[in-house]
Write an enzyme that holds these catalytic residues in place. Structure first.
Site, PDB file in Angstrom:
ATOM      1  N   THR A 228     -42.302  -1.872 -21.318  1.00 31.47           N
ATOM      2  CA  THR A 228     -41.191  -2.808 -21.199  1.00 31.47           C
ATOM      3  C   THR A 228     -40.114  -2.217 -20.300  1.00 31.47           C
ATOM      4  O   THR A 228     -39.983  -1.002 -20.169  1.00 31.47           O
ATOM      5  CB  THR A 228     -40.530  -3.090 -22.558  1.00 31.47           C
ATOM      6  N   ASP A 229     -39.333  -3.101 -19.687  1.00 31.87           N
ATOM      7  CA  ASP A 229     -38.035  -2.646 -19.207  1.00 31.87           C
ATOM      8  C   ASP A 229     -37.264  -2.242 -20.460  1.00 31.87           C
ATOM      9  O   ASP A 229     -37.594  -2.644 -21.580  1.00 31.87           O
ATOM     10  CB  ASP A 229     -37.321  -3.772 -18.446  1.00 31.87           C
ATOM     11  N   TRP A 230     -36.220  -1.448 -20.295  1.00 35.47           N
ATOM     12  CA  TRP A 230     -35.568  -0.846 -21.449  1.00 35.47           C
ATOM     13  C   TRP A 230     -34.918  -1.921 -22.329  1.00 35.47           C
ATOM     14  O   TRP A 230     -33.931  -2.544 -21.966  1.00 35.47           O
ATOM     15  CB  TRP A 230     -34.552   0.185 -20.978  1.00 35.47           C
ATOM     16  N   ALA A 232     -36.595  -4.667 -23.310  1.00 40.02           N
ATOM     17  CA  ALA A 232     -37.157  -5.998 -22.999  1.00 40.02           C
ATOM     18  C   ALA A 232     -38.275  -6.362 -23.958  1.00 40.02           C
ATOM     19  O   ALA A 232     -39.375  -6.693 -23.549  1.00 40.02           O
ATOM     20  CB  ALA A 232     -37.659  -6.027 -21.561  1.00 40.02           C
TER      21      ALA A 232
END
Length: 766
Positions: A228-230, A232
């Site tokens: 994930t993006d941080w 997300a």
């Protein structure tokens, strides 16, 4: 070291397997010491290493690293070898700092010039973005360091980026927004991808099965893992089922428990978890085994590479009267606070602590032999027009032979976290340029900005050099280009519009509170300007040089090809000037007559060549099926339809003087089954059914003409026959159902039509 990962997984407990699916802290994965699985470190990129000294402590300072030009600048080099070399340098710095994965490259499409993160992204064109991203990945991973290509997918704005639902049709999604990720995955074998915060067509990217499984894993064959993006993450178990392996950063033990409990309750098949762990371990071991304790890289060599890259990326937009390159003996007025305190990188998660920093003012003084004086011109902390500073600058400019103004966008105007609302530079910068240029006709403007800007002052300036955000060596690189030690060879990887209102997404950016509709469809960037015949400020692919080039000849090795074959296209280009220089040869494909909506032309090849004065070079491109194909939403795959295609070449999207034609014969079938609504033109394009379609159309035409003649005679109206003649022109776009009833001339029954459809499917093996 060879390891049996499946055997290792069989020895792990359910809890241990689940633990690998989330991070240890902000930047590390968890170890499972009992079975010897190590933790690895990842850190922000993509144009430099943003590593915190202590990966477990968010408050610790970032270590010094080489700050290379950001993505917008690097793409303007159109130089595969250079991008790969920069990637290799990033990999070396990761080895030295014991980092196993660097987060990047960022390949999202520049849908609108307002996106606050455009400085990180490569291009508005998916082919160029894909090629640049692939080279970046290959450069980094050749050093044994993993990349994480981001942000997957359709993450094209900062406004509401955590919650916005991107509504985009299947064809546009595949041709424009996913295409940019394809090369880094299929050509460069990116070890990881990072999913975006946003939703795509109703599903969060972190749990979007179409993106993560159907496209990434099945169609492209990705063997690494998705993180994930941080932050997300939406629903952890749903994400795992959809193809998300790693949640970052650590968000507490409950996330791992969710996975364990779902398996225990029979809601999650443990085989799904095992496959995720297998993907994770494949990358973890690959990067861990490549570690080199005590690795040291040459900082000076990396700074020199940053300087070379920045110079190669700069785009000469205007050079009236050949003011550039400067004569070192000329007296210079260097104006603008950016000359002394450079804007060299974007704001947000990619902000680097540079190992050193070259400002333009001392670099120009080192290169010049004549007098060099400086005036600040504007303040750095506000956008107030300071009459005193401007007056000082004007007086200085008038007293010298040339004025060089450094201007652009401050960090407060563009950064990760927010989108721009306009294309303007600060009023203080614009007024400075106008006033100085009025007093000094020999005025050069050097720009520092991460995205296109409006230039109402363009006519006043004699020369304009686009420097983008050129990294820590941008100042010395600017001096190299200004004095001609480097001949500018960059070309725009995005269109510069005249105004915001001219841009393709103007009516649909950034959307509403919940969703954004990609109403411009395929017509992003130059595709839109070409289709609308709009003249932008500067077109895609544009850039000047201190020398000149002539496009002399284009040759193709065949005039007819099947879509299973490829064609060789050779373009001859010559340096017709007096200086050595580099030219970027651009190749576009134009469908002459298509049954579907397509952009007027699309980039399908490019090559950067270095030529001495008078020297020519033959540049050869190989074009296969994909160069002519569109994404067919009936078969959910790429399809090159039979037809004539024009192949054009030149120095920009708006200037393609060379042209050749090729006829492509499709061997594919543009549908999964023949139905009542299958079009005649689709059957005409298939050799096995072309004769039938031609006869069926002729029979229908004849029947309609007879009916038309009867109606015309009974009504005494000759114009009715003209109407039927007009209808015939469009017959090929009718579906097979038109064979029955009035439009078929009354000769075919519904039973006949059903029989025809069965026979056609048998003929095609469907």
């Amino acid at each position: 070291m060879s390891r049996n990962i499946k055997e290792l997984i069989s020895q792990m407990t359910l809890e241990e397997k689940a633990s690998l699916c989330s991070g240890l802290n902000m930047w590390q994965t968890k170890a499972v010491e009992r079975v010897g699985i190590p933790s690895i470190v990842m850190t922000d990129g993509p144009h430099g290493l943003r590593k915190q000294a202590n990966p477990g402590d968010m408050s610790s300072k970032t270590v010094p690293a080489t700050c290379f030009p950001s993505g917008a600048g690097l793409a303007s080099s159109w130089d595969r070898e250079l991008i790969r070399e920069v990637g290799g340098a990033l990999g070396e710095e990761c080895l030295a700092e014991d980092v196993q994965i660097i987060l990047g490259p960022a390949v999202n499409i520049k849908r609108s010039p307002l996106c606050g993160r455009n400085f990180e992204y490569f291009s508005e064109d998916p082919y160029l973005a894909s090629e640049m991203g692939a080279q970046h990945v290959m450069g980094v991973q050749a050093k044994g360091v993993g990349t994480s290509v981001k942000h997957f997918a359709a993450n094209n704005q900062e406004t509401l980026r955590n919650s916005i639902n991107t509504i985009v049709d299947e064809r546009t999604l595949n041709e424009i927004y996913l295409r940019a990720f394809e090369g880094p995955v299929t050509e460069a074998d990116a070890w990881t991808l990072m999913c975006a915060y946003n939703l795509v067509n109703g599903d969060f990217c972190s749990e979007n099965e179409y993106l993560l499984t159907e496209v990434l894993k099945k169609r492209w064959g990705h063997s690494g893992f998705v993180m994930t993006d941080w932050g997300a993450i939406n629903e952890r178990v749903k994400g795992l089922q959809a193809g998300l392996e790693l949640e970052m950063p650590y968000a507490g033990p409950e996330r791992d428990r969710m996975i364990v409990e779902a398996v225990q309750a029979g809601e999650l098949d443990e085989r799904v978890l095992d496959e995720a762990v297998e993907r994770l371990l494949g990358v973890i071991w690959k990067t861990f085994d490549a570690r080199q304790e005590g690795y040291v890289y040459d900082r000076e060599a990396h700074h020199a590479l940053a300087r070379q890259a920045a110079a190669e990326c700069m785009v000469l937009l205007k050079n009236e009267g050949r003011l550039l390159p400067l004569d070192p003996k000329q007296s210079l007025a260097v104006i603008g606070a950016f000359a002394d305190k450079p804007r060299y990188q974007g704001g947000g998660s990619s902000h680097i602590s540079p190992s050193r920093l070259d400002a333009a003012l001392p670099a120009i003084r080192d290169a010049a032999e004549g007098e060099v004086a400086f005036a600040q011109g504007y303040g750095l902390t506000d956008d107030v027009i300071d009459e005193k500073l401007i007056a000082e600058a004007v007086a200085l400019a008038a007293s010298k032979e040339v004025a060089v103004i450094f201007a652009g966008l401050p960090e407060s105007f563009e950064s990760e976290g927010f989108d721009r609302t306009h294309l303007h530079m600060p009023a203080s910068h614009c007024e400075l340029i106008r006033r100085v240029a009025a007093a000094q006709p020999n005025t050069v403007v050097v720009l520092s900005n991460g995205a296109p800007i409006a230039m109402p002052w363009l006519d006043a300036a004699a020369a304009v050099l686009e420097g983008y955000l050129g990294g820590q060596a941008s100042g010395s690189a600017a001096a190299d280009v200004l004095f001609g030690r480097v001949n500018p060879s960059g070309k725009l990887a995005e269109t510069f519009p005249v105004s915001l209102e001219q841009t393709p997404a103007y009516l649909n950016f950034p959307g509403g509170k919940n969703e954004v509709f990609y109403g411009e469809g395929l017509f992003v960037g130059y595709r839109y300007y070409e289709a609308k015949k709009e003249k932008p400020l500067f077109p895609f692919g544009y850039g000047l040089s201190y020398t000149t080039f002539a496009y002399e000849k284009i040759e193709v090795d065949k005039a007819l090809m099947k879509d299973t074959e490829s064609i060789q296209v050779t373009v001859t280009v010559r340096n017709t000037g007096s200086r050595a220089g580099k030219e970027i040869v651009q190749l576009y494909v134009k469908p002459v007559d298509s049954s579907v909506v397509r952009p007027p032309k699309e980039l399908k090849g490019f090559e950067k060549v270095s030529l001495q004065p008078g020297e020519s070079a033959k540049v050869t491109f190989t074009l296969g099926k994909r160069a002519f194909a569109y994404f067919n939403t009936d078969i959910h795959d790429w399809f090159a339809e039979t037809g004539i295609y024009e192949i054009v070449a030149g120095p920009s999207s708006a200037d393609t003087p060379l042209s050749a034609e090729v006829k492509v014969i499709s061997t594919g079938i543009p549908f999964r089954k023949v139905t009542r609504n299958t079009k005649f033109y689709e059957l005409l394009a298939i050799p096995e059914t072309a004769d039938f379609a031609e006869k069926a159309m002729n029979d229908s035409v004849e029947g309609l003409k007879q009916m038309g003649a009867m109606f015309a005679e009974s009504m005494g109206d000759g114009s009715l026959m003209l109407l039927f003649d007009e209808i015939m022109k469009w017959k090929k776009y009718d579906g097979l159902r038109s064979m029955a009833g009035l439009m078929g001339g009354g000769k075919t029954t519904e039973a006949d039509l059903d029989q025809v459809i069965r026979e056609l499917n048998e003929t095609l093996g469907l």
